[in-house]
Design a protein around this motif. Structure first.
Motif, PDB file in Angstrom:
ATOM      1  N   HIS A 201      14.302 -17.921   1.686  1.00 49.42           N
ATOM      2  CA  HIS A 201      13.094 -17.593   0.924  1.00 49.42           C
ATOM      3  C   HIS A 201      13.286 -17.939  -0.544  1.00 49.42           C
ATOM      4  CE1 HIS A 201       9.374 -14.879   0.567  1.00 49.42           C
ATOM      5  NE2 HIS A 201       9.100 -15.856   1.408  1.00 49.42           N
TER       6      HIS A 201
ATOM      7  N   ASP B   5       7.959  -6.978   5.746  1.00 49.51           N
ATOM      8  CA  ASP B   5       8.765  -5.768   5.952  1.00 49.51           C
ATOM      9  C   ASP B   5       8.031  -4.733   6.788  1.00 49.51           C
ATOM     10  OD1 ASP B   5      11.104  -6.448   4.557  1.00 49.51           O
ATOM     11  OD2 ASP B   5       9.993  -6.240   2.694  1.00 49.51           O
TER      12      ASP B   5
ATOM     13  N   GLY C  65       5.581  -1.787   2.157  1.00 53.05           N
ATOM     14  CA  GLY C  65       5.236  -2.772   3.186  1.00 53.05           C
ATOM     15  C   GLY C  65       3.871  -3.400   2.963  1.00 53.05           C
ATOM     16  N   PHE C  66       3.263  -3.127   1.805  1.00 49.50           N
ATOM     17  CA  PHE C  66       1.989  -3.772   1.462  1.00 49.50           C
ATOM     18  C   PHE C  66       2.147  -4.560   0.169  1.00 49.50           C
ATOM     19  CE2 PHE C  66      -1.415  -2.156   4.250  1.00 49.50           C
ATOM     20  CZ  PHE C  66      -0.656  -1.283   5.025  1.00 49.50           C
ATOM     21  N   GLY C  67       1.519  -5.733   0.097  1.00 49.93           N
ATOM     22  CA  GLY C  67       1.529  -6.534  -1.128  1.00 49.93           C
ATOM     23  C   GLY C  67       2.741  -7.442  -1.212  1.00 49.93           C
TER      24      GLY C  67
ATOM     25  N   ARG D 143       4.799 -10.173  -4.329  1.00 52.49           N
ATOM     26  CA  ARG D 143       4.794 -10.782  -5.656  1.00 52.49           C
ATOM     27  C   ARG D 143       4.344 -12.245  -5.611  1.00 52.49           C
ATOM     28  NH1 ARG D 143       7.602  -9.794 -10.232  1.00 52.49           N
ATOM     29  NH2 ARG D 143       6.561  -7.795 -10.105  1.00 52.49           N
TER      30      ARG D 143
ATOM     31  N   ARG E 267      -7.357  -6.646  -4.136  1.00 47.23           N
ATOM     32  CA  ARG E 267      -6.010  -6.885  -4.683  1.00 47.23           C
ATOM     33  C   ARG E 267      -5.115  -7.668  -3.721  1.00 47.23           C
ATOM     34  NH1 ARG E 267      -8.236  -2.577  -6.479  1.00 47.23           N
ATOM     35  NH2 ARG E 267      -7.934  -1.795  -8.598  1.00 47.23           N
TER      36      ARG E 267
ATOM     37  N   ASN F 185       3.017  -6.733   4.600  1.00 40.78           N
ATOM     38  CA  ASN F 185       3.924  -7.876   4.432  1.00 40.78           C
ATOM     39  C   ASN F 185       4.979  -7.906   5.548  1.00 40.78           C
ATOM     40  OD1 ASN F 185       6.013  -6.038   3.682  1.00 40.78           O
ATOM     41  ND2 ASN F 185       5.204  -5.998   1.584  1.00 40.78           N
TER      42      ASN F 185
ATOM     43  N   ARG G  11       2.518   4.032  -3.912  1.00 45.87           N
ATOM     44  CA  ARG G  11       2.452   2.667  -3.378  1.00 45.87           C
ATOM     45  C   ARG G  11       2.624   2.730  -1.878  1.00 45.87           C
ATOM     46  NH1 ARG G  11       3.523  -2.395  -6.980  1.00 45.87           N
ATOM     47  NH2 ARG G  11       2.104  -1.623  -8.542  1.00 45.87           N
ATOM     48  N   LEU G  12       1.917   1.914  -1.183  1.00 47.37           N
ATOM     49  CA  LEU G  12       2.153   1.844   0.262  1.00 47.37           C
ATOM     50  C   LEU G  12       3.270   0.848   0.488  1.00 47.37           C
ATOM     51  CD1 LEU G  12      -1.341   1.819   1.979  1.00 47.37           C
ATOM     52  CD2 LEU G  12       0.183   3.746   1.506  1.00 47.37           C
TER      53      LEU G  12
HETATM   54  N1  CMC Z   1       0.264  -0.065  -2.622  1.00 42.17           N
HETATM   55  C1  CMC Z   1      -0.795   0.259  -3.405  1.00 42.17           C
HETATM   56  N2  CMC Z   1      -1.212  -0.469  -4.458  1.00 42.17           N
HETATM   57  C2  CMC Z   1      -0.502  -1.565  -4.736  1.00 42.17           C
HETATM   58  C3  CMC Z   1       0.611  -1.957  -3.972  1.00 42.17           C
HETATM   59  C4  CMC Z   1       0.996  -1.160  -2.881  1.00 42.17           C
HETATM   60  N3  CMC Z   1       2.037  -1.484  -2.109  1.00 42.17           N
HETATM   61  N4  CMC Z   1       1.132  -3.089  -4.493  1.00 42.17           N
HETATM   62  C5  CMC Z   1       0.362  -3.402  -5.535  1.00 42.17           C
HETATM   63  N5  CMC Z   1      -0.614  -2.493  -5.703  1.00 42.17           N
HETATM   64  C6  CMC Z   1      -1.695  -2.512  -6.694  1.00 42.17           C
HETATM   65  C7  CMC Z   1      -1.156  -2.143  -8.063  1.00 42.17           C
HETATM   66  O1  CMC Z   1      -1.239  -0.772  -8.307  1.00 42.17           O
HETATM   67  C8  CMC Z   1      -2.069  -2.942  -8.955  1.00 42.17           C
HETATM   68  O2  CMC Z   1      -3.307  -2.292  -9.032  1.00 42.17           O
HETATM   69  P1  CMC Z   1      -4.199  -2.376 -10.381  1.00 42.17           P
HETATM   70  O3  CMC Z   1      -4.612  -3.818 -10.475  1.00 42.17           O
HETATM   71  O4  CMC Z   1      -5.322  -1.436 -10.140  1.00 42.17           O
HETATM   72  O5  CMC Z   1      -3.280  -1.957 -11.499  1.00 42.17           O
HETATM   73  C9  CMC Z   1      -2.294  -4.241  -8.158  1.00 42.17           C
HETATM   74  O6  CMC Z   1      -2.138  -3.872  -6.791  1.00 42.17           O
HETATM   75  C10 CMC Z   1      -1.303  -5.366  -8.503  1.00 42.17           C
HETATM   76  O7  CMC Z   1       0.010  -4.824  -8.445  1.00 42.17           O
HETATM   77  P2  CMC Z   1       1.302  -5.496  -9.086  1.00 42.17           P
HETATM   78  O8  CMC Z   1       2.332  -4.449  -9.280  1.00 42.17           O
HETATM   79  O9  CMC Z   1       0.911  -6.311 -10.271  1.00 42.17           O
HETATM   80  O10 CMC Z   1       1.745  -6.457  -7.946  1.00 42.17           O
HETATM   81  P3  CMC Z   1       3.124  -7.219  -7.934  1.00 42.17           P
HETATM   82  O11 CMC Z   1       2.836  -8.576  -7.464  1.00 42.17           O
HETATM   83  O12 CMC Z   1       3.842  -7.095  -9.206  1.00 42.17           O
HETATM   84  O13 CMC Z   1       3.980  -6.391  -6.874  1.00 42.17           O
HETATM   85  C11 CMC Z   1       5.148  -5.788  -4.930  1.00 42.17           C
HETATM   86  C12 CMC Z   1       4.396  -6.903  -5.662  1.00 42.17           C
HETATM   87  C13 CMC Z   1       5.670  -6.352  -3.592  1.00 42.17           C
HETATM   88  C14 CMC Z   1       6.371  -5.350  -5.756  1.00 42.17           C
HETATM   89  C15 CMC Z   1       4.206  -4.596  -4.683  1.00 42.17           C
HETATM   90  O14 CMC Z   1       3.094  -5.024  -3.945  1.00 42.17           O
HETATM   91  C16 CMC Z   1       4.906  -3.425  -4.027  1.00 42.17           C
HETATM   92  O15 CMC Z   1       5.509  -2.603  -4.717  1.00 42.17           O
HETATM   93  N6  CMC Z   1       4.833  -3.333  -2.651  1.00 42.17           N
HETATM   94  C17 CMC Z   1       5.489  -2.268  -1.931  1.00 42.17           C
HETATM   95  C18 CMC Z   1       6.968  -2.588  -1.741  1.00 42.17           C
HETATM   96  C19 CMC Z   1       7.214  -3.655  -0.677  1.00 42.17           C
HETATM   97  O16 CMC Z   1       6.645  -3.638   0.399  1.00 42.17           O
HETATM   98  N7  CMC Z   1       8.105  -4.601  -1.012  1.00 42.17           N
HETATM   99  C20 CMC Z   1       8.492  -5.691  -0.119  1.00 42.17           C
HETATM  100  C21 CMC Z   1       7.844  -6.974  -0.528  1.00 42.17           C
HETATM  101  S1  CMC Z   1       8.175  -8.324   0.590  1.00 42.17           S
HETATM  102  C22 CMC Z   1       9.866  -8.612   0.398  1.00 42.17           C
HETATM  103  C23 CMC Z   1      10.280 -10.056   0.529  1.00 42.17           C
HETATM  104  O17 CMC Z   1       9.495 -10.995   0.549  1.00 42.17           O
HETATM  105  O18 CMC Z   1      11.487 -10.266   0.576  1.00 42.17           O
END
Ligand code: CMC
Length: 441
Positions: free
Chosen positions: A244, A376, A316-318, A320, A369, A374, A313-314
């Motif tokens: 990745h 995970d 397993g959702f969202g 980067r 959003r 995802n 935060r949920l």
């Molecule tokens: N649940 C609820 N709201 C969320 C979440 C979530 N999991 N993720 C993002 N948001 C909201 C966030 O509050 C923000 O809202 P607003 O625009 O109102 O302020 C908006 O969505 C954008 O969030 P962000 O923090 O700018 O998004 P990001 O791209 O920086 O974060 C992330 C990406 C993966 C860190 C985040 O989505 C997260 O913390 N997810 C949960 C942890 C997770 O599942 N991680 C595994 C990712 S996949 C691993 C891999 O590929 O290896």
């Protein structure tokens, strides 16, 4: 040494001008084959006296690579140019590992040689087995065991781990197959040891993922025969984690490799980087969250509302990078459905997971959003459904990521003029302090 076009310097495609303290400097623009654009600032400090500050490397390409390409905007992932969907449909983890490591799909003969090599290496050196017989306490985390034992392979196979680049590259094929095979055996053995179960040896007539499930779940008096959908789902999880780009663990492997360290030492460092909850630990967090929701008596509705009001935060959702969807989760979602049908689980956690995914799919907050489950989320559900304990999830990720780490080590090692990775820093500490003898406090 194998020919590697990355040894040729990338052609500049125009220049970008930087103005510093009244002087202008031109820096070459480098373009990737998929349209990525970069300023080549190799001699920035030498010419201007300045460095760049980019904590987290969000704007820094640390290398040029030919292994994996992610198009986050379109939700696409390619290994060696091949879309992940095609590999998921037609390939296996072991064939995909060959592709990722060697840069092309294997011929029938190459595939057979590679599989045989992997199979021959499935057993651990008999004296390594002592680590599982009192060498580690039962409470050890599987990732700590894995990192330690992968590094110790250099003690058992010193000829593959001399830290002399040319020599280690000559033995690369053996070392790569050995790692792919033994990482699986070590993970399975650590589970057996931690649970006080008799160690189960690999079998010659089983495929890669089937052999793993056999070592995990068979008993001396009862052979475990997984349903095909379970074996296939596990193989898919591994395949979809094979590489990745420049994530934390892969960049760690490359950094260690850049010092000339051998393959075993480099991937062992990758395991340590993967262990953290912000990286490989997220799949474990998914299950912890679902269990917590269940304990609180919520059916998922309150969790969704809490996420919408920014209170939680949920997990397993969202994502980067993927801004439309995570292509790996689309594939695993279908595999999860098949596995849940097979195991006919009445685990309430899995019901909550389904409800959360459904509710989020229809909710404007999540739609606006681009917050979708995802990789995970679904890999956590599948592993939970097939009986994998949560503390093994990150180790499963490490088995899957092994081909990527091996391929990146090779890419670094084959660069004739590769430089050791040595970032700069901006010092913000004490200045002008001097030594004083110890004083009474
Ligand atoms: N649940 C609820 N709201 C969320 C979440 C979530 N999991 N993720 C993002 N948001 C909201 C966030 O509050 C923000 O809202 P607003 O625009 O109102 O302020 C908006 O969505 C954008 O969030 P962000 O923090 O700018 O998004 P990001 O791209 O920086 O974060 C992330 C990406 C993966 C860190 C985040 O989505 C997260 O913390 N997810 C949960 C942890 C997770 O599942 N991680 C595994 C990712 S996949 C691993 C891999 O590929 O290896």
């Amino acid at each position: 040494m194998a020919e590697n076009p990355l040894n040729t310097k990338s052609e500049a495609d125009g220049f970008a001008t930087l103005s510093v303290e009244g002087k202008s400097y031109d820096f070459p623009v480098i373009r990737g084959v998929a349209g990525d654009k970069a300023f080549d600032i190799k001699d920035l400090r030498a010419r201007t006296g300045y460095v760049t500050l980019d904590e987290g490397f969000g704007n820094t390409a640390s290398c040029e690579s030919k292994i994996t390409y992610i198009d986050g905007e379109r939700g696409k992932l390619f290994y060696r140019g091949i879309p992940i969907e095609q590999l998921a449909e037609n390939s296996t983890f072991i064939e995909t590992a060959y592709l990722v490591i060697y840069g092309h799909l294997p011929s029938r003969r190459q595939m057979s040689d590679f599989s045989q090599r992997v199979l021959r290496n499935a057993y651990l050196h008999e004296s390594m087995m002592h680590f599982f017989d009192g060498g580690f306490p039962f409470s050890s985390h599987p990732m700590a065991i894995l990192s330690a034992l992968l590094n110790s392979l250099g003690c058992y196979y010193p000829n593959m781990a001399t830290n002399e680049r040319e020599h280690d590259l000559e033995h690369f094929d053996d070392a790569a197959a050995l790692l792919l095979s033994k990482v699986r055996t070590i993970v399975a053995m650590s589970y057996r040891m931690k649970n006080g179960l008799p160690l189960i040896y690999p079998k010659r007539d089983l495929g890669y993922s089937q052999n793993f499930l056999h070592m995990m779940f068979s008993e001396p008096y009862h052979e475990y025969y997984p349903h095909d959908d379970i074996t296939k789902a596990l193989d898919l999880i591994l395949l979809l984690h094979a590489d990745h780009e420049q994530n934390c663990s892969t960049s760690t492997v490359r950094m260690v490799a850049s010092s000339g360290a051998n393959l075993f030492a480099s991937v062992s460092a990758g395991v340590c980087a993967l262990w953290g909850p912000l990286h490989g630990g997220a799949n474990t967090q998914v299950i912890k969250m679902l269990e917590e929701i269940h304990r609180s008596g919520d059916d998922g509705t309150k969790a969704i509302e809490a996420a919408k009001s920014g209170k939680r935060r949920l997990m397993g959702f969202g994502h980067r990078i993927y801004k439309t969807y995570d292509p790996r989760s689309v594939i695993l979602k279908e595999a999860a459905k098949r596995v849940l049908r097979v195991v006919k689980s009445d685990d309430p956690i899995l019901d909550i997971a389904q409800r959360l995914a459904d509710k989020a799919r229809d909710d404007d907050y999540f739609i606006e959003r681009n917050l979708y489950p995802n990789v995970d989320f679904y890999s956590g559900i599948i592993m939970k459904a097939i009986g994998m304990p949560t503390d093994m999830f990150t180790a499963m990720f490490a088995i899957g990521r092994m081909p990527g780490w091996i391929a990146h080590w090779k890419e670094v090692a084959e660069r004739v003029k590769g430089r050791i990775t040595r970032p700069r820093q901006i010092y913000q500490g004490e200045m002008g302090a001097s030594y004083t003898p110890p004083f009474d406090d």
